[in-house]
Design a protein around this motif. Structure first.
Motif, PDB file in Angstrom:
ATOM      1  N   PHE A  32       0.977  -1.141   0.119  1.00  0.00           N
ATOM      2  CA  PHE A  32       0.029  -0.193  -0.030  1.00  0.00           C
ATOM      3  C   PHE A  32       0.988   1.300  -0.064  1.00  0.00           C
ATOM      4  CE2 PHE A  32      -3.156  -3.115   1.548  1.00  0.00           C
ATOM      5  CZ  PHE A  32      -4.237  -2.619   1.009  1.00  0.00           C
ATOM      6  N   SER A  33       0.381   2.224  -0.307  1.00  0.00           N
ATOM      7  CA  SER A  33       1.074   3.585  -0.294  1.00  0.00           C
ATOM      8  C   SER A  33       1.187   4.061   0.946  1.00  0.00           C
ATOM      9  CB  SER A  33       0.403   4.785  -1.180  1.00  0.00           C
ATOM     10  OG  SER A  33      -0.861   5.075  -0.681  1.00  0.00           O
ATOM     11  N   ALA A  34       2.176   5.097   1.222  1.00  0.00           N
ATOM     12  CA  ALA A  34       2.154   5.756   2.726  1.00  0.00           C
ATOM     13  C   ALA A  34       0.859   5.879   3.234  1.00  0.00           C
ATOM     14  CB  ALA A  34       3.037   6.702   2.650  1.00  0.00           C
ATOM     15  N   GLN A  35      -0.180   6.543   2.366  1.00  0.00           N
ATOM     16  CA  GLN A  35      -1.609   6.956   2.817  1.00  0.00           C
ATOM     17  C   GLN A  35      -2.580   5.970   2.650  1.00  0.00           C
ATOM     18  OE1 GLN A  35      -0.655   9.241   5.161  1.00  0.00           O
ATOM     19  NE2 GLN A  35      -1.902  10.754   4.420  1.00  0.00           N
ATOM     20  N   THR A  36      -3.244   5.442   3.490  1.00  0.00           N
ATOM     21  CA  THR A  36      -4.270   4.488   3.326  1.00  0.00           C
ATOM     22  C   THR A  36      -5.385   4.808   4.417  1.00  0.00           C
ATOM     23  OG1 THR A  36      -3.380   2.865   5.355  1.00  0.00           O
ATOM     24  CG2 THR A  36      -2.537   2.602   2.922  1.00  0.00           C
ATOM     25  N   ARG A  37      -6.807   4.304   3.982  1.00  0.00           N
ATOM     26  CA  ARG A  37      -7.653   4.405   4.830  1.00  0.00           C
ATOM     27  C   ARG A  37      -8.080   2.983   5.036  1.00  0.00           C
ATOM     28  NH1 ARG A  37     -10.593   9.902   5.194  1.00  0.00           N
ATOM     29  NH2 ARG A  37      -9.183  11.145   4.148  1.00  0.00           N
ATOM     30  N   THR A  38      -8.623   2.518   6.187  1.00  0.00           N
ATOM     31  CA  THR A  38      -9.147   1.276   6.446  1.00  0.00           C
ATOM     32  C   THR A  38     -10.535   1.457   7.323  1.00  0.00           C
ATOM     33  OG1 THR A  38      -7.056   0.292   6.844  1.00  0.00           O
ATOM     34  CG2 THR A  38      -8.867  -0.949   7.816  1.00  0.00           C
ATOM     35  N   GLY A  39     -11.541   0.733   6.708  1.00  0.00           N
ATOM     36  CA  GLY A  39     -12.769   0.909   7.333  1.00  0.00           C
ATOM     37  C   GLY A  39     -13.096  -0.722   7.904  1.00  0.00           C
ATOM     38  N   LEU A  40     -13.629  -0.572   9.378  1.00  0.00           N
ATOM     39  CA  LEU A  40     -13.792  -1.934  10.088  1.00  0.00           C
ATOM     40  C   LEU A  40     -15.024  -1.870  10.744  1.00  0.00           C
ATOM     41  CD1 LEU A  40     -13.123  -1.426  13.413  1.00  0.00           C
ATOM     42  CD2 LEU A  40     -10.808  -1.159  12.432  1.00  0.00           C
ATOM     43  N   ILE A  41     -15.646  -3.016  10.682  1.00  0.00           N
ATOM     44  CA  ILE A  41     -16.906  -3.074  11.476  1.00  0.00           C
ATOM     45  C   ILE A  41     -17.079  -4.395  12.270  1.00  0.00           C
ATOM     46  CG2 ILE A  41     -18.096  -4.160   9.434  1.00  0.00           C
ATOM     47  CD1 ILE A  41     -20.497  -2.126   9.994  1.00  0.00           C
ATOM     48  N   HIS A  42     -17.661  -4.484  13.280  1.00  0.00           N
ATOM     49  CA  HIS A  42     -17.615  -5.550  14.195  1.00  0.00           C
ATOM     50  C   HIS A  42     -19.287  -6.246  14.055  1.00  0.00           C
ATOM     51  CE1 HIS A  42     -14.317  -4.436  16.001  1.00  0.00           C
ATOM     52  NE2 HIS A  42     -14.495  -3.198  16.190  1.00  0.00           N
ATOM     53  N   VAL A  43     -19.271  -7.332  13.999  1.00  0.00           N
ATOM     54  CA  VAL A  43     -20.464  -8.158  13.933  1.00  0.00           C
ATOM     55  C   VAL A  43     -20.332  -9.020  15.409  1.00  0.00           C
ATOM     56  CG1 VAL A  43     -21.808  -9.947  12.977  1.00  0.00           C
ATOM     57  CG2 VAL A  43     -20.168  -8.749  11.606  1.00  0.00           C
ATOM     58  N   HIS A  44     -21.825  -8.903  16.011  1.00  0.00           N
ATOM     59  CA  HIS A  44     -22.084  -9.350  17.166  1.00  0.00           C
ATOM     60  C   HIS A  44     -23.321 -10.140  17.106  1.00  0.00           C
ATOM     61  CE1 HIS A  44     -18.984  -6.282  19.163  1.00  0.00           C
ATOM     62  NE2 HIS A  44     -19.845  -5.601  18.423  1.00  0.00           N
ATOM     63  N   GLY A  45     -23.026 -11.408  17.786  1.00  0.00           N
ATOM     64  CA  GLY A  45     -24.059 -12.463  17.927  1.00  0.00           C
ATOM     65  C   GLY A  45     -23.567 -13.670  18.226  1.00  0.00           C
ATOM     66  N   GLN A  46     -24.319 -14.569  17.779  1.00  0.00           N
ATOM     67  CA  GLN A  46     -23.727 -16.160  17.785  1.00  0.00           C
ATOM     68  C   GLN A  46     -22.514 -16.166  17.400  1.00  0.00           C
ATOM     69  OE1 GLN A  46     -26.388 -19.044  16.498  1.00  0.00           O
ATOM     70  NE2 GLN A  46     -24.810 -20.816  16.428  1.00  0.00           N
ATOM     71  N   ASP A  47     -22.093 -15.614  16.324  1.00  0.00           N
ATOM     72  CA  ASP A  47     -20.747 -15.435  15.730  1.00  0.00           C
ATOM     73  C   ASP A  47     -20.129 -14.048  15.972  1.00  0.00           C
ATOM     74  OD1 ASP A  47     -20.737 -18.228  14.552  1.00  0.00           O
ATOM     75  OD2 ASP A  47     -22.002 -17.410  13.224  1.00  0.00           O
ATOM     76  N   GLU A  48     -18.878 -13.976  16.269  1.00  0.00           N
ATOM     77  CA  GLU A  48     -18.352 -12.319  16.499  1.00  0.00           C
ATOM     78  C   GLU A  48     -17.131 -12.426  15.510  1.00  0.00           C
ATOM     79  OE1 GLU A  48     -18.387 -10.705  20.233  1.00  0.00           O
ATOM     80  OE2 GLU A  48     -19.298 -12.315  21.067  1.00  0.00           O
ATOM     81  N   ALA A  49     -17.027 -11.129  14.638  1.00  0.00           N
ATOM     82  CA  ALA A  49     -16.227 -11.032  13.907  1.00  0.00           C
ATOM     83  C   ALA A  49     -16.002  -9.497  13.519  1.00  0.00           C
ATOM     84  CB  ALA A  49     -16.286 -11.788  12.475  1.00  0.00           C
ATOM     85  N   THR A  50     -14.643  -9.214  13.169  1.00  0.00           N
ATOM     86  CA  THR A  50     -14.384  -8.112  12.702  1.00  0.00           C
ATOM     87  C   THR A  50     -14.213  -8.103  11.078  1.00  0.00           C
ATOM     88  OG1 THR A  50     -13.616  -7.218  14.843  1.00  0.00           O
ATOM     89  CG2 THR A  50     -13.108  -5.800  12.848  1.00  0.00           C
ATOM     90  N   ILE A  51     -14.672  -7.025  10.432  1.00  0.00           N
ATOM     91  CA  ILE A  51     -14.468  -7.358   9.000  1.00  0.00           C
ATOM     92  C   ILE A  51     -13.598  -5.818   8.578  1.00  0.00           C
ATOM     93  CG2 ILE A  51     -15.455  -6.982   6.617  1.00  0.00           C
ATOM     94  CD1 ILE A  51     -17.808  -8.059   9.065  1.00  0.00           C
ATOM     95  N   ASN A  52     -12.608  -5.867   7.883  1.00  0.00           N
ATOM     96  CA  ASN A  52     -12.006  -4.710   7.483  1.00  0.00           C
ATOM     97  C   ASN A  52     -11.447  -4.854   6.068  1.00  0.00           C
ATOM     98  OD1 ASN A  52     -11.080  -4.705  10.265  1.00  0.00           O
ATOM     99  ND2 ASN A  52      -9.517  -6.198  10.014  1.00  0.00           N
ATOM    100  N   ILE A  53     -11.661  -3.659   5.578  1.00  0.00           N
ATOM    101  CA  ILE A  53     -11.401  -3.244   4.215  1.00  0.00           C
ATOM    102  C   ILE A  53     -10.409  -2.225   4.275  1.00  0.00           C
ATOM    103  CG2 ILE A  53     -13.539  -1.706   3.911  1.00  0.00           C
ATOM    104  CD1 ILE A  53     -13.275  -2.414   0.843  1.00  0.00           C
ATOM    105  N   LYS A  54      -9.242  -2.226   3.612  1.00  0.00           N
ATOM    106  CA  LYS A  54      -8.299  -1.293   3.308  1.00  0.00           C
ATOM    107  C   LYS A  54      -7.990  -0.993   1.957  1.00  0.00           C
ATOM    108  CE  LYS A  54      -3.320  -0.633   4.880  1.00  0.00           C
ATOM    109  NZ  LYS A  54      -2.145  -1.255   5.670  1.00  0.00           N
ATOM    110  N   VAL A  55      -7.757   0.518   1.738  1.00  0.00           N
ATOM    111  CA  VAL A  55      -7.480   0.916   0.233  1.00  0.00           C
ATOM    112  C   VAL A  55      -6.430   2.077   0.466  1.00  0.00           C
ATOM    113  CG1 VAL A  55      -9.832   0.417  -0.359  1.00  0.00           C
ATOM    114  CG2 VAL A  55      -9.383   2.559   0.571  1.00  0.00           C
ATOM    115  N   ASN A  56      -5.912   2.320  -0.547  1.00  0.00           N
ATOM    116  CA  ASN A  56      -4.732   3.576  -0.654  1.00  0.00           C
ATOM    117  C   ASN A  56      -5.920   4.999  -0.893  1.00  0.00           C
ATOM    118  OD1 ASN A  56      -2.311   2.393  -0.961  1.00  0.00           O
ATOM    119  ND2 ASN A  56      -2.682   2.008  -3.111  1.00  0.00           N
TER     120      ASN A  56
END
Length: 146
Positions: A32-56
């Motif tokens: 990735f370039s020196a400047q990035t943005r990452t979005g993350l969101i958490h899922v709460h329930g029977q299953d728990e997870a975090t989903i991340n998306i990273k882009v320049n």
């Protein structure tokens, strides 16, 4: 594992087709370039997870420009953050559909620049590299360890 890597590519490609130009194609890992943005969101329930998306930063600006119909050079930082937050929310909602039982999403978070996030007690179940307009996209799903 909540969903397969192919499922993630299909989800992201569907989101892109709704708003943006060009296809999303699976690809090799990239720097990735020196400047990035990452979005993350958490899922709460029977299953728990975090989903991340990273882009320049360049792709984040393209996303916001197409989403809001504003030339990239006229975008405010908040508009770029809002656009990636919305993409993150759509990604989280689509992944949530693969879960068993009821689940809730957190509000999306967008991180700008270099960072390191540690989530003790989790494992990364998916690491998917994709490309759009010659720009890398990384989607990761991190789940609570059993």
């Amino acid at each position: 594992m909540i969903c397969t890597d192919d499922d993630i590519v299909e989800i992201v490609d569907t989101i892109w087709a709704s708003f943006f130009e060009g296809d999303v194609d699976p690809g090799d890992p990239a720097e990735f370039s020196a400047q990035t943005r990452t979005g993350l969101i958490h899922v709460h329930g029977q299953d728990e997870a975090t989903i991340n998306i990273k882009v320049n930063e360049e792709l984040a600006q393209m996303i916001a420009s197409m989403m809001f119909g504003i030339p990239a050079e006229e975008l405010a930082d908040d508009e770029i953050t809002d656009a990636l937050g919305e993409i993150t929310n759509m990604l989280g909602g689509s992944v949530k559909a693969y879960l068993t039982g009821d689940a809730n999403l957190s509000l999306p978070t967008v991180i700008t620049g270099a960072y390191r996030v540690n989530s003790p007690g989790t494992i990364t179940t998916n690491t998917v590299w994709m490309w759009n307009n010659d720009q890398p996209i990384l989607v990761e799903i991190v789940e609570r360890a059993s």
